[in-house]
Design a protein around this motif. Sequence first.
Motif, PDB file in Angstrom:
ATOM      1  N   VAL A  62      -4.296 -10.378   7.252  1.00  0.00           N
ATOM      2  CA  VAL A  62      -5.619  -9.748   7.353  1.00  0.00           C
ATOM      3  C   VAL A  62      -5.437  -8.268   7.714  1.00  0.00           C
ATOM      4  O   VAL A  62      -6.057  -7.379   7.121  1.00  0.00           O
ATOM      5  CB  VAL A  62      -6.476 -10.494   8.418  1.00  0.00           C
ATOM      6  CG1 VAL A  62      -7.761  -9.749   8.711  1.00  0.00           C
ATOM      7  CG2 VAL A  62      -6.760 -11.932   7.962  1.00  0.00           C
ATOM      8  N   ILE A  63      -4.540  -8.005   8.667  1.00  0.00           N
ATOM      9  CA  ILE A  63      -4.261  -6.620   9.068  1.00  0.00           C
ATOM     10  C   ILE A  63      -3.661  -5.853   7.889  1.00  0.00           C
ATOM     11  O   ILE A  63      -4.038  -4.716   7.598  1.00  0.00           O
ATOM     12  CB  ILE A  63      -3.311  -6.598  10.285  1.00  0.00           C
ATOM     13  CG1 ILE A  63      -4.063  -7.079  11.521  1.00  0.00           C
ATOM     14  CG2 ILE A  63      -2.711  -5.212  10.509  1.00  0.00           C
ATOM     15  CD1 ILE A  63      -3.179  -7.288  12.748  1.00  0.00           C
ATOM     16  N   GLY A  64      -2.728  -6.501   7.204  1.00  0.00           N
ATOM     17  CA  GLY A  64      -2.095  -5.863   6.037  1.00  0.00           C
ATOM     18  C   GLY A  64      -3.131  -5.437   5.010  1.00  0.00           C
ATOM     19  O   GLY A  64      -3.069  -4.327   4.467  1.00  0.00           O
ATOM     20  N   ALA A  65      -4.098  -6.315   4.768  1.00  0.00           N
ATOM     21  CA  ALA A  65      -5.131  -5.997   3.765  1.00  0.00           C
ATOM     22  C   ALA A  65      -5.951  -4.793   4.218  1.00  0.00           C
ATOM     23  O   ALA A  65      -6.274  -3.905   3.410  1.00  0.00           O
ATOM     24  CB  ALA A  65      -6.022  -7.215   3.551  1.00  0.00           C
ATOM     25  N   LEU A  66      -6.268  -4.747   5.522  1.00  0.00           N
ATOM     26  CA  LEU A  66      -7.053  -3.605   6.028  1.00  0.00           C
ATOM     27  C   LEU A  66      -6.266  -2.301   5.909  1.00  0.00           C
ATOM     28  O   LEU A  66      -6.800  -1.258   5.531  1.00  0.00           O
ATOM     29  CB  LEU A  66      -7.424  -3.837   7.507  1.00  0.00           C
ATOM     30  CG  LEU A  66      -8.490  -4.896   7.788  1.00  0.00           C
ATOM     31  CD1 LEU A  66      -8.596  -5.176   9.284  1.00  0.00           C
ATOM     32  CD2 LEU A  66      -9.839  -4.440   7.246  1.00  0.00           C
ATOM     33  N   LEU A  67      -4.950  -2.373   6.219  1.00  0.00           N
ATOM     34  CA  LEU A  67      -4.120  -1.163   6.138  1.00  0.00           C
ATOM     35  C   LEU A  67      -4.022  -0.682   4.693  1.00  0.00           C
ATOM     36  O   LEU A  67      -4.163   0.512   4.407  1.00  0.00           O
ATOM     37  CB  LEU A  67      -2.716  -1.452   6.691  1.00  0.00           C
ATOM     38  CG  LEU A  67      -2.616  -1.749   8.196  1.00  0.00           C
ATOM     39  CD1 LEU A  67      -1.230  -2.274   8.539  1.00  0.00           C
ATOM     40  CD2 LEU A  67      -2.924  -0.483   9.008  1.00  0.00           C
ATOM     41  N   ARG A  68      -3.804  -1.653   3.796  1.00  0.00           N
ATOM     42  CA  ARG A  68      -3.663  -1.288   2.374  1.00  0.00           C
ATOM     43  C   ARG A  68      -4.947  -0.646   1.857  1.00  0.00           C
ATOM     44  O   ARG A  68      -4.927   0.389   1.202  1.00  0.00           O
ATOM     45  CB  ARG A  68      -3.307  -2.531   1.554  1.00  0.00           C
ATOM     46  CG  ARG A  68      -3.089  -2.197   0.085  1.00  0.00           C
ATOM     47  CD  ARG A  68      -2.777  -3.379  -0.771  1.00  0.00           C
ATOM     48  NE  ARG A  68      -1.420  -3.839  -0.611  1.00  0.00           N
ATOM     49  CZ  ARG A  68      -1.080  -5.022  -0.121  1.00  0.00           C
ATOM     50  NH1 ARG A  68      -2.029  -5.859   0.262  1.00  0.00           N
ATOM     51  NH2 ARG A  68       0.172  -5.380  -0.032  1.00  0.00           N
ATOM     52  N   GLU A  69      -6.059  -1.270   2.222  1.00  0.00           N
ATOM     53  CA  GLU A  69      -7.372  -0.778   1.788  1.00  0.00           C
ATOM     54  C   GLU A  69      -7.580   0.668   2.226  1.00  0.00           C
ATOM     55  O   GLU A  69      -8.128   1.481   1.501  1.00  0.00           O
ATOM     56  CB  GLU A  69      -8.393  -1.681   2.476  1.00  0.00           C
ATOM     57  CG  GLU A  69      -9.791  -1.695   1.919  1.00  0.00           C
ATOM     58  CD  GLU A  69     -10.613  -2.654   2.800  1.00  0.00           C
ATOM     59  OE1 GLU A  69     -10.397  -3.875   2.680  1.00  0.00           O
ATOM     60  OE2 GLU A  69     -11.410  -2.161   3.643  1.00  0.00           O
ATOM     61  N   ARG A  70      -7.077   0.995   3.424  1.00  0.00           N
ATOM     62  CA  ARG A  70      -7.305   2.349   3.951  1.00  0.00           C
ATOM     63  C   ARG A  70      -6.128   3.281   3.708  1.00  0.00           C
ATOM     64  O   ARG A  70      -6.120   4.415   4.176  1.00  0.00           O
ATOM     65  CB  ARG A  70      -7.574   2.281   5.453  1.00  0.00           C
ATOM     66  CG  ARG A  70      -8.795   1.453   5.759  1.00  0.00           C
ATOM     67  CD  ARG A  70      -9.080   1.448   7.230  1.00  0.00           C
ATOM     68  NE  ARG A  70      -9.956   0.330   7.547  1.00  0.00           N
ATOM     69  CZ  ARG A  70     -10.294  -0.037   8.771  1.00  0.00           C
ATOM     70  NH1 ARG A  70      -9.844   0.665   9.794  1.00  0.00           N
ATOM     71  NH2 ARG A  70     -11.083  -1.057   8.987  1.00  0.00           N
ATOM     72  N   GLY A  71      -5.099   2.783   3.047  1.00  0.00           N
ATOM     73  CA  GLY A  71      -3.936   3.620   2.747  1.00  0.00           C
ATOM     74  C   GLY A  71      -3.160   4.017   3.991  1.00  0.00           C
ATOM     75  O   GLY A  71      -2.621   5.124   4.080  1.00  0.00           O
ATOM     76  N   LEU A  72      -3.111   3.128   4.991  1.00  0.00           N
ATOM     77  CA  LEU A  72      -2.431   3.446   6.251  1.00  0.00           C
ATOM     78  C   LEU A  72      -1.086   2.732   6.340  1.00  0.00           C
ATOM     79  O   LEU A  72      -0.871   1.707   5.701  1.00  0.00           O
ATOM     80  CB  LEU A  72      -3.296   3.005   7.439  1.00  0.00           C
ATOM     81  CG  LEU A  72      -4.695   3.603   7.530  1.00  0.00           C
ATOM     82  CD1 LEU A  72      -5.458   2.994   8.697  1.00  0.00           C
ATOM     83  CD2 LEU A  72      -4.616   5.121   7.678  1.00  0.00           C
ATOM     84  N   THR A  73      -0.205   3.279   7.190  1.00  0.00           N
ATOM     85  CA  THR A  73       1.080   2.618   7.427  1.00  0.00           C
ATOM     86  C   THR A  73       1.161   2.149   8.880  1.00  0.00           C
ATOM     87  O   THR A  73       0.440   2.644   9.743  1.00  0.00           O
ATOM     88  CB  THR A  73       2.259   3.572   7.168  1.00  0.00           C
ATOM     89  OG1 THR A  73       2.058   4.733   7.977  1.00  0.00           O
ATOM     90  CG2 THR A  73       2.365   3.945   5.707  1.00  0.00           C
ATOM     91  N   ILE A  74       2.064   1.205   9.111  1.00  0.00           N
ATOM     92  CA  ILE A  74       2.199   0.644  10.453  1.00  0.00           C
ATOM     93  C   ILE A  74       3.667   0.574  10.855  1.00  0.00           C
ATOM     94  O   ILE A  74       4.546   0.416   9.993  1.00  0.00           O
ATOM     95  CB  ILE A  74       1.562  -0.767  10.522  1.00  0.00           C
ATOM     96  CG1 ILE A  74       1.669  -1.343  11.938  1.00  0.00           C
ATOM     97  CG2 ILE A  74       2.204  -1.727   9.526  1.00  0.00           C
ATOM     98  CD1 ILE A  74       0.918  -2.646  12.129  1.00  0.00           C
ATOM     99  N   THR A  75       3.921   0.687  12.159  1.00  0.00           N
ATOM    100  CA  THR A  75       5.273   0.480  12.675  1.00  0.00           C
ATOM    101  C   THR A  75       5.193  -0.418  13.916  1.00  0.00           C
ATOM    102  O   THR A  75       4.110  -0.574  14.482  1.00  0.00           O
ATOM    103  CB  THR A  75       5.947   1.827  13.005  1.00  0.00           C
ATOM    104  OG1 THR A  75       7.311   1.575  13.345  1.00  0.00           O
ATOM    105  CG2 THR A  75       5.280   2.525  14.189  1.00  0.00           C
TER     106      THR A  75
END
Length: 433
Positions: free
Chosen positions: A270-283
């Motif tokens: 779910v988090i991955g989908a939100l990040l992808r949708e907003r073009g964000l990266t995570i560490t």
Amino acid sequence: MKFDHNVEIITIGDELLLGQTIDTNAAFLSRELANAGFRVTRRTTVGDNAENIADAVQDALSCSSVVICTGGLGPTQDDFTKPVVAELFDAPLEVDTRLLDALRERYRLRGIAMPERNICQAEVPRGALVLPNPRGTACGLVLRDADGRICILLPGVPHELRGLALEEVIPFLRRARAGTVGGAIRFRTIRTTGIAESAVAEKIDSILPRIRPLTVAFLPQFAGSDLRITSWGELPEAEVDAALSDAEQQIRSVLQSHIYGTGSDDLAAVIGALLRERGLTITTAESCTGGLIAKRITDHAGSSDYFGTGVVTYANEAKQRLLDVSPQTMAEHGAVSEPTVREMIRGAQRRADAAAAIAVTGIAGPGGGSSDKPVGTVWLAAALHDQVLTRKIVFPGDREEIRERAAQAALALLWKLLKDPVPTQVQVAARIA
Ligand code: ATP
């Protein structure tokens, strides 16, 4: 006996009783049968003993119209299932020549002569339906008595069992059920996190009488509480979807902020989908979870779109070297502290140049606890751009449970930030019951 939704499972094998093999077949069958709208009412395990198998099958057939047995279909002297059940159904074993030819061919292709004792694998109780098993030598069998009671025999080898269950057994049971009972059992699962089961129960208490005849079951897990809304077949088929949607809506109205998905949705996805949708990266920067959060994130195909780096900084020195946590902060407040997790997340975000981050530092035990920081104390942090949310939780459980709970809670913290980006700093000491 009337055909209904109820199914009993009997798993057979000494190795199951000895604890040498975990009974994954029963769990798999229960899950798939439930998904297909059947209700598993009892699971029994017996050893490789003809009398015990006969007793278990007879007992199950006295309560349920469908009994599924797994295991004990092989050619060795401890494989009793087929002769025992054939005798119970008064169906003498007869060699099926087509099965025998196929069996011989299978051996020929492997370049070995078929041992004579394998002929018994081509024996079929008279009148039984053969379920082909392309993955192995023991086929599945369906026996039906004059009262319409059904006994299904399946091999114990897990991948053979799974193939037969999905390709043969469930379609067979669906056909057998068609037209004989009311609507199918149907359910929806709502997944919550960050709220204790008792609090969920309190919140939905007043809804339960309003959604009858649907029922709600609580399925607590480390990751949170799942709620399963079930229609048990009493409603006309045409009304089931609307009733389930209405019940889901009512539950959502009181639990909205804790619901992250339905069915088998995973919070990391779910988090991955939100990040992808907003073009964000995570560490990620993990100490006590040892990479579990990075694993949860990268369990999902395509996660390289948003996840590039994660570090496990287990030792204090690693927190300094890889995340720029100051030795002074750790000396003053300890490695498991709010200032440390804050520096960890900032360091991780800066080093990976990521918009979002998760950091965790805690005491997973069994050693290392103290009176003010007992085992299970974990500091979590989530960051999105310049906003940071921190939280302290004291988790119950053993080392593995604490790590799993901490990973889920950390993901939940970031999810909260992604949904509701309020620049507040929260420090909550909570003990989850
Ligand atoms: P085969 O024809 O290969 O002998 P079988 O029907 O006789 O199959 P078993 O001999 O009972 O099956 O089991 C075969 C393998 O499957 C064993 O390795 C056993 O440990 C495993 N197995 C059996 N039952 C289960 C179960 N309920 N869950 C998981 N594994 C199982």
